[in-house]
Design an enzyme around this catalytic site. Sequence first.
Site, PDB file in Angstrom:
ATOM      1  N   ASP A  91     -22.104  29.285-123.889  1.00 31.53           N
ATOM      2  CA  ASP A  91     -20.686  29.394-123.543  1.00 31.53           C
ATOM      3  C   ASP A  91     -19.882  28.198-124.046  1.00 31.53           C
ATOM      4  OD1 ASP A  91     -21.504  31.629-122.254  1.00 31.53           O
ATOM      5  OD2 ASP A  91     -20.792  31.055-120.263  1.00 31.53           O
ATOM      6  N   HIS A 126     -24.877  26.058-122.676  1.00 29.02           N
ATOM      7  CA  HIS A 126     -23.564  25.673-123.224  1.00 29.02           C
ATOM      8  C   HIS A 126     -23.742  24.926-124.537  1.00 29.02           C
ATOM      9  CE1 HIS A 126     -22.831  26.226-118.894  1.00 29.02           C
ATOM     10  NE2 HIS A 126     -21.587  26.541-119.231  1.00 29.02           N
TER      11      HIS A 126
END
Length: 753
Positions: free
Chosen positions: A106, A260
């Site tokens: 993300d 991430h």
Amino acid sequence: MSTSRRRRTARPAPRARRGRRGVVRQGPLRTHWLLLTALLLTLAATLLIQGYTQHLFDHRPDQDARPAGSATVPEAVRDGGPVIDAAGPQPRSAGPKPGTVALTFDDGPDPRWTPEVLDTLRRNGVHATFFVVGTQAAAHPDLVRRIVAEGHQLGVHTFTHTDLGTQPAWRRSLELRETQLTLAGAAGVTTSLLRPPYSSTADALDDPAWSAVQQAGREGYLTVLTTRDSEDWRRPGIESIVNTVIGEPGNRQGQIVLMHDAGGDRMQTVAALDGLLPQMKGIGFRFTTVSEAVGLPDPVRPATGTEHWQGLALVQVLRTGDLTLTVLGWLLYAAGAVSVVRAVVVLAAARRHRKLRRRRAWGPPVTEPVSVIVPAYNESAGIEAAVRSLLASDHPVEVIVVDDGSTDGTADLVESLNLPYLRVIRQANAGKPAALNAGIAAARAELLVMVDGDTVFEPDAVRMLVQPFADPAVGAVSGNAKVVNRGGLLGRWQHIEYVVGFNLDRRLFDLGECMPTVPGAVGAFRRSAVLAAGGVGDETLAEDTDLTMALCRDGWRVVYEERAKAWTEAPASLSALWRQRYRWCYGTLQAMWKHRGALRQGGQAGKLGRRGLGYLLLFQVLLPLLAPVVDVFALYGLAFLDPVRIVGLWLAFLLLQLLMGVYAFRLDGERLGPLWSLPLQQFVYRQLMYLVVIQSVFTALAGSRLRWQRMQRYGSLPVPVQDGPADARPEPVGVGGYRAQVHEAVRDPGQGT
């Protein structure tokens, strides 16, 4: 002093179509206002988009999500898989196949960490799914293309990383649509995968988040949640991340893992990937994309041509916005620094000028008679006050009124006064320069004073004005023009401008020996110097500036005598002010261009060129042209930056102006009362002045030419009362009491003739 006395000429600009009374009808030139409006609207839109994407970006960490109630979330969804299709009346969900792991990343792409993540995945032969933020994708389209080229899958993580559950429906749609367009522009693809920011597992869905999932489903998106959070956003350590992702020994359930590749320091994430990928492969896990993990068709498809071009435009707008903001930031810093430096230099120069004036001795007193030339075109409203004030001088004068084809009986009125030492010359309408040249030709004295027909002199003004001519190097003297009709905001603002702007600048120019303008309202000249320069030229609209620059280029000094005070009528309406300042500004640009050769000269001409013209170009042309951008940026700052800081900067700038105003008013012996209107001046008057500059620059670039335009007169100056017969010149007429009359008119702006 230079012995050169040849007249300098410039190639006339092409003549535009003339309308009534010599005013140019500019026709197509008005399109520049459309261009300016379009440019400002484009700039505003660019900054609006930039502000939306950058300063409404939600930077909260994932752990700051605030769950609400979940009464509306179907039980089948809470207990189902992480991939949710909420398009129909009955939502469906799916989970990854046993033994499969879908790594998801993300918040990217990030120029530092995304390449390292991609390198690690490539070394290990693993494909993953990247949920990208639209603004990040627009900033780094090359990374989006690399993600696609290396076989990874793309998903949407909104445009500004906003919490969709807290946003209205229109904002949710905008966030998703803009991200899709960005992907279409950056990589030529679109995707139906969505991961809402601040989401986690299906059983953690709350009512606001479920509402966002339902809307996304209706708009064609599959919502992808997670089954396992690596918690790499906490930066708990490499070993902890590895153990969290691998999970309990022997657990063969399929997983969608949250990691991430942006949003902070992802060094631990990259290092953890190097360890967990070989380990999980070793115990039998297979890495794949989200769609493959749940057995769905590839959700990424090629964008249509329309989507691609719209996306390219959006990406370009966003990147242009970043560049624009950077350039504006530097320009504003430069403009602010230059403005502060100017204020310091102007105040220091004014202080220095004041000290020099106190001990300056020009030479023996100048007592020789002076010829005063008054060009007049339809000046019946104020000509009597002007003439009587001149004849009331305590210095011997002859007054020559040159009537330039007036149609309101100006010449008849002056002749009917039947005053001594007053002559009237009538000529067909030929313009102000021709009227001045006719007066110069008829003048008997070597020293000339040129004054507008709407101006009255104080009794000692002529005497003060000619004293610097005791120095043989002085060719012209600028006096101190003051506004008499100060009633209302417009009058106060012009009064402030005359005292703070014009007079402070004249002190600086005097000190720097680069005076560019002796104002038409109150100025004195050597007749021989004017004739050697070719007289008053008609090549520019600002004949006073043109003549002053010509004298400087001929080696003459031009000085400022602040004690020589004259009172002039200022425009009483915005339209009249516009016409006056347009003429002034356009004429100044013409004169600057005509005398640009002074930049290469030495001596007095070089001082004018490198000091005077440089100052005018920077502070009267370039900075005003930047003013609309400053205003747009100020609104941008109030909307998207720290409004307290923006207001603080504005107040600091206003304080600087106020300090300059107080000092200038003290120097001129003026009451400080009108300065209360200075803050209001920033919201109307300043904008009008920079629009005048813009209009003038466009007119000059278009090559149009304007003629002398008469300003409307209001008759607001008092007419001096003659104390007795005036047949013994040079004794003054009505000296006693006239100064009081003028000052009383200033105190009571309603008084007139």
